[in-house]
Motif scaffolding. Structure first.
Motif, PDB file in Angstrom:
ATOM      1  N   TYR A 233      -4.533 -11.716  -5.475  1.00  0.00           N
ATOM      2  CA  TYR A 233      -3.641 -10.558  -5.607  1.00  0.00           C
ATOM      3  C   TYR A 233      -2.265 -11.016  -6.100  1.00  0.00           C
ATOM      4  CZ  TYR A 233      -0.795  -6.533  -4.118  1.00  0.00           C
ATOM      5  OH  TYR A 233       0.074  -5.480  -4.060  1.00  0.00           O
TER       6      TYR A 233
ATOM      7  N   LEU B 131      -0.677   4.519  -8.109  1.00  0.00           N
ATOM      8  CA  LEU B 131      -1.284   3.338  -8.714  1.00  0.00           C
ATOM      9  C   LEU B 131      -1.340   2.195  -7.704  1.00  0.00           C
ATOM     10  CD1 LEU B 131      -2.289   2.566 -11.626  1.00  0.00           C
ATOM     11  CD2 LEU B 131      -0.169   1.242 -11.779  1.00  0.00           C
ATOM     12  N   VAL B 132      -0.210   1.993  -7.016  1.00  0.00           N
ATOM     13  CA  VAL B 132      -0.129   0.929  -6.014  1.00  0.00           C
ATOM     14  C   VAL B 132      -1.150   1.184  -4.909  1.00  0.00           C
ATOM     15  CG1 VAL B 132       1.348  -0.117  -4.255  1.00  0.00           C
ATOM     16  CG2 VAL B 132       2.306   0.510  -6.472  1.00  0.00           C
TER      17      VAL B 132
ATOM     18  N   THR C  24       0.834  -1.199   0.000  1.00  0.00           N
ATOM     19  CA  THR C  24       0.000   0.000   0.000  1.00  0.00           C
ATOM     20  C   THR C  24       0.868   1.248   0.000  1.00  0.00           C
ATOM     21  OG1 THR C  24      -0.088   0.052   2.384  1.00  0.00           O
ATOM     22  CG2 THR C  24      -1.832  -1.140   1.290  1.00  0.00           C
TER      23      THR C  24
ATOM     24  N   SER D 267      -3.893   3.096  -4.968  1.00  0.00           N
ATOM     25  CA  SER D 267      -5.303   3.017  -5.336  1.00  0.00           C
ATOM     26  C   SER D 267      -5.711   1.575  -5.580  1.00  0.00           C
ATOM     27  CB  SER D 267      -5.613   3.897  -6.545  1.00  0.00           C
ATOM     28  OG  SER D 267      -4.692   3.648  -7.558  1.00  0.00           O
ATOM     29  N   LYS D 268      -4.778   0.772  -6.049  1.00  0.00           N
ATOM     30  CA  LYS D 268      -5.072  -0.641  -6.267  1.00  0.00           C
ATOM     31  C   LYS D 268      -5.434  -1.308  -4.928  1.00  0.00           C
ATOM     32  CE  LYS D 268      -3.063  -4.577  -8.623  1.00  0.00           C
ATOM     33  NZ  LYS D 268      -1.747  -5.150  -8.965  1.00  0.00           N
TER      34      LYS D 268
END
Lengths: 281, 267, 263
Positions: free
Chosen positions: C105, B190-191, B185, B193-194
């Motif tokens: 994931y 991008l990371v 996180t 929000s993913k």
């Protein structure tokens, strides 16, 4: 006369197939301390919701049979008035904090504000309850920033302060350490001694054994067993109903099996000590 | 200590600041009349003087920093935006050129109108902002409840503010738990929000489901008892002086309005 | 391979000092229960072991890696932590999706996902709830869902934060069984608990914390028969232990069979 009388009560929550209570019949007497134990999903909380009038006023669903509180059917109770009569504390310490007050002192006072208690009396009562629950040091704190255990105490204080005749308490100690748990039980005991009717749901069987007078074992929506604490908790069969029995009772049974029977099956520590010592004489 | 704190509620709640200790309704009326007056006047000299007054006054109430932060942003956005828009948009009536930037001529008439408009927009917004900065929500709800608004309404207003704070806390906690399950996180947007995106809808659903429990909890605190409520924390009721002040300000606003309309009609 | 906490202290960003000079080594294959009063620093301490909290002084080394040099997510692949409150962890709309989430994931092969989910729900006894929204399940079951999700990600170390809170007999039994199965799978289990019977029955090593420090570390007998530790950590002896003490039974008895034998 029974104080809370359940006559063949069945209840089903909306949108569910299974009945949460099935043909429950029981009389609660005024001034007694009842423990409700049993497996999760067995109907313990539903029974509390019924006594507290949340069924059928808050949870719609289908209610059959008769449930009388102080002679009046729960269906006819005004939800407000019943809250002034029966206090309700439940498990989740987060949802029981209002989120609208800036200090613990004000949080505890909410119920009294709603009941219209004059201010001087309100302050006195809140002060007393804070002392009773050992939260004096927290009175200035923001209730939204407390730890889980602290919240549980504050939630408990907020109900006790309302001084209702009856308290329905659903797992009040799930977030507390052993010391905190014992102190909460002491408080409940002293409330009982002051004449209140207590209905307590709890898994901590040692404490149930020590404090409660009567026990109801719930299983699959039914009262599978009920009676005086001693009779229920010294019975090995109770174990089959998805609940524990006190370690001392297990010990009593083990002694019997080992060919060293005690005169009786103990359910509390004091009893066990006494029985073992008597055996030696 | 707790006894002392408890007894402090016997007196009216006071902060010690003259303005902050006025009754919420008084503050509301005073702020509102002054805010409205800038619209009625529609004059930049008046409007900006009032704005300047807000700044000074906010510091006097001890909320200067907080007020300045928000108000300056408004000032820049509304002020600049209007000035530029007027220069681009309003072509008629422009006769007096002021200066030129890269061949783009700025006119005095457009400039003055844009100042007038932004002065009253800022004058109005500033008055309202000043009121909310110096009046805690709970004080406002206290006044409303005394005017007969139901305590359920006031509860919903107050608790929804706490809900937003709680929601933020929960989302931080969920991100933490994502981390501890091996999901990155930290890092670029991008990371992040993913990791964050999938948590939004359950976060809101979770908040709804806890509302149910919360309403039971509040019911247990006798929220639905139909009795006259008392208040632990009380505000000093409106004094005679406050009432007179409110009356004077209201009268002043009304006469100003009447005068302006009359003047416009005569013209 | 081990988790090593060396002279570690932790101060929260708001200045609150939660841990003072913690030293502990947890070797692979051990079962450790951390006990002590609310606020003693237990949760802060275990969050340091999986990198959620990085020590403000000292070091935490997980299998040779210093947590300071790695992201939490990276450390967490070795050290899984089940939050005390499942609602801070669960966010998917079905139990299945929740348990599968991390596996998807990491884009594991479908077959592997299936196997891991099967094992995780079997250990936590939640196979019957796979298609239900976790929000519709009672708190004790949600707790098992949270545990299953962590088990499925197959960390070497699993930390459980008060797993027995609100559990009934069946739930507690499921936990005991799960812990011994995890041991068979080679997983090291660390738990925080207030339930002393649970600690004594399932963990061979008990660590007592009090006021930001570790005050004792040993087997159940060493901890519960040391009155000084019991009173400082504000813990309670198990009922059988207390009974043995009051009866002056020799030897440090904690279990029922032992006591019966000695009487």
């Amino acid at each position: 006369m029974a104080y809370i009388e359940l006559k063949d009560v069945s209840y089903r929550y909306p949108y569910t197939k299974e009945q949460a209570l099935k043909n429950v019949t029981y009389s609660f007497e005024r001034g007694k301390f009842y423990g409700i134990i049993g497996e999760n999903g067995g109907g313990k909380t539903t029974l509390c919701n019924l006594i507290r009038g949340l069924i059928p006023h808050f949870y719609l669903g289908r209610l059959k049979g008769e449930a009388l509180v102080d002679g009046v059917d729960v269906r006819d109770w005004d939800t407000g008035e019943i809250s002034a009569k029966i206090g309700y504390v439940f498990q989740n310490p987060f949802t029981q904090i209002s989120g609208i007050k800036e200090t613990v002192f004000e949080e505890v006072a909410i119920g009294l504000e709603n009941l219209g208690v004059p201010k001087d009396e309100m302050i006195e009562r809140v002060i007393n309850v804070c002392e009773m629950l050992n939260i004096e040091d927290l009175v200035k704190n923001n209730p939204n920033e407390l730890s889980r255990g602290q919240r549980q105490r504050v939630a408990f204080a907020s109900i006790i302060v309302m001084d209702t005749d009856t308290l329905v308490i659903d797992e009040p100690t799930s977030q507390l350490d052993p010391e905190g748990t014992e102190s909460v039980f002491e408080i409940i005991r002293s409330l009982k001694e002051s004449g209140k009717t207590i209905i307590l749901v709890e898994h901590k069987i040692d404490l149930i054994a020590e404090h409660c007078e009567e026990i109801l074992v719930m299983q699959g929506g039914k009262i599978a067993m009920s009676g005086p604490t001693k009779a229920i908790l010294s019975d090995f069969g109770t174990l089959d109903l998805g609940t524990m029995i006190p370690a001392t009772a297990v010990f009593g049974h083990a002694m019997k099996e080992a060919g060293k029977p005690l005169a009786d099956i103990p359910i509390t520590l004091d009893e066990a000590v006494e029985l073992v010592e008597r055996r030696g004489e | 200590m707790h006894v002392e704190f408890g007894n402090s509620f016997k007196k009216f709640y006071k902060t010690g600041n003259f303005w902050c200790d006025l009754y919420p309704t008084t503050k509301l009326i005073l702020c509102f009349t002054v805010a409205m007056s800038t619209i009625v006047m529609n004059n930049w000299i008046y409007g900006f003087s009032v704005c300047l007054f807000y700044f000074i006054f906010a510091f006097f109430t001890g909320h200067g920093k907080q007020f300045t932060k928000t108000f300056l942003i408004l000032f820049v956005i509304i002020g600049l935006f209007l000035v530029v828009i007027r220069q681009v948009g309003m072509r008629t009536g422009n006769v007096t050129p002021m200066f030129e930037i890269f061949g783009w001529i700025w006119y005095r008439e457009s400039f003055i109108t844009s100042l007038d408009v932004s002065s009253y927009m800022l004058g109005f917004a500033g008055g309202i902002l000043l009121f909310f900065d110096t009046t805690p929500m709970r004080d406002l709800m206290y006044a409303f409840e005394h005017m007969g608004v139901s305590h359920v309404t006031s509860f919903i207003m107050l608790s929804s503010m706490q809900n937003i704070i709680d929601l933020r806390k929960t989302s931080v906690a969920i991100l933490e738990s994502q981390k501890s399950r091996g999901i990155e996180t930290d890092g670029n947007i991008l990371v992040r929000s993913k990791a964050f995106f999938p948590t939004i809808s359950p976060l809101i659903l979770g908040a709804f489901s806890s509302t149910e429990e919360k309403s039971i909890a509040m019911d247990a605190r006798a929220f639905s008892v139909k009795r006259k409520h008392t208040f632990l924390r009380e505000l000093k009721p409106m004094s005679q002086i406050e009432k007179i002040l409110c009356l004077l300000f209201s009268l002043a606003l009304i006469s100003l309005t009447v005068w302006k309309i009359a003047a416009a009609l005569i013209k | 391979m081990a988790i090593e906490v060396k002279n570690a202290s932790f101060v929260y960003p708001n200045g609150f000092k939660a841990l003072e000079n913690i030293n502990i080594v947890i070797n692979e294959g051990e079962r450790v229960a951390i006990v002590g009063q609310n606020g003693a620093g237990k949760t802060t301490c275990v969050k340091m072991m999986n990198g959620l909290n990085k020590p403000t002084e000292g070091d935490v080394i997980v299998d040779g890696m210093n947590t300071k040099d790695k992201t939490t997510a990276f450390i967490a692949k070795s050290v899984g932590y089940v939050f005390q409150n499942p609602d801070e962890q669960i966010f998917n709309s079905t139990v299945r999706a929740e348990v599968e989430y991390v596996l998807r994931y990491f884009k594991l092969p479908e077959k592997e996902i299936k196997e891991r989910v099967k094992r995780a729900v079997q250990l936590t006894d939640i196979a019957g709830y796979l298609d239900i929204n976790p929000l519709d399940l009672p708190y004790p079951i949600r707790k098992f869902v949270a545990i299953a999700a962590v088990i499925a990600s197959k960390p070497k170390y699993i930390i459980l934060d008060e797993p027995t809170a609100g559990q009934d007999k069946h739930g507690t039994e499921t936990l005991s069984m799960m812990i011994s199965e995890l041991e068979k799978d080679g997983v090291t289990v660390i738990t925080i608990t207030h339930d002393m019977d649970f600690a004594v029955a399932n963990f061979d090593r008990i660590v007592a914390m009090s006021q930001k420090k570790i005050i004792a570390d040993g087997n159940a007998k060493e901890i519960f028969w040391n009155e000084d530790i019991v009173s400082r950590a504000r813990i309670k002896k198990t009922q059988i232990g207390e009974l043995a003490k009051r009866l002056n039974v020799p030897g440090e008895v904690l279990f029922c069979e032992e006591l019966v034998e000695k009487l």
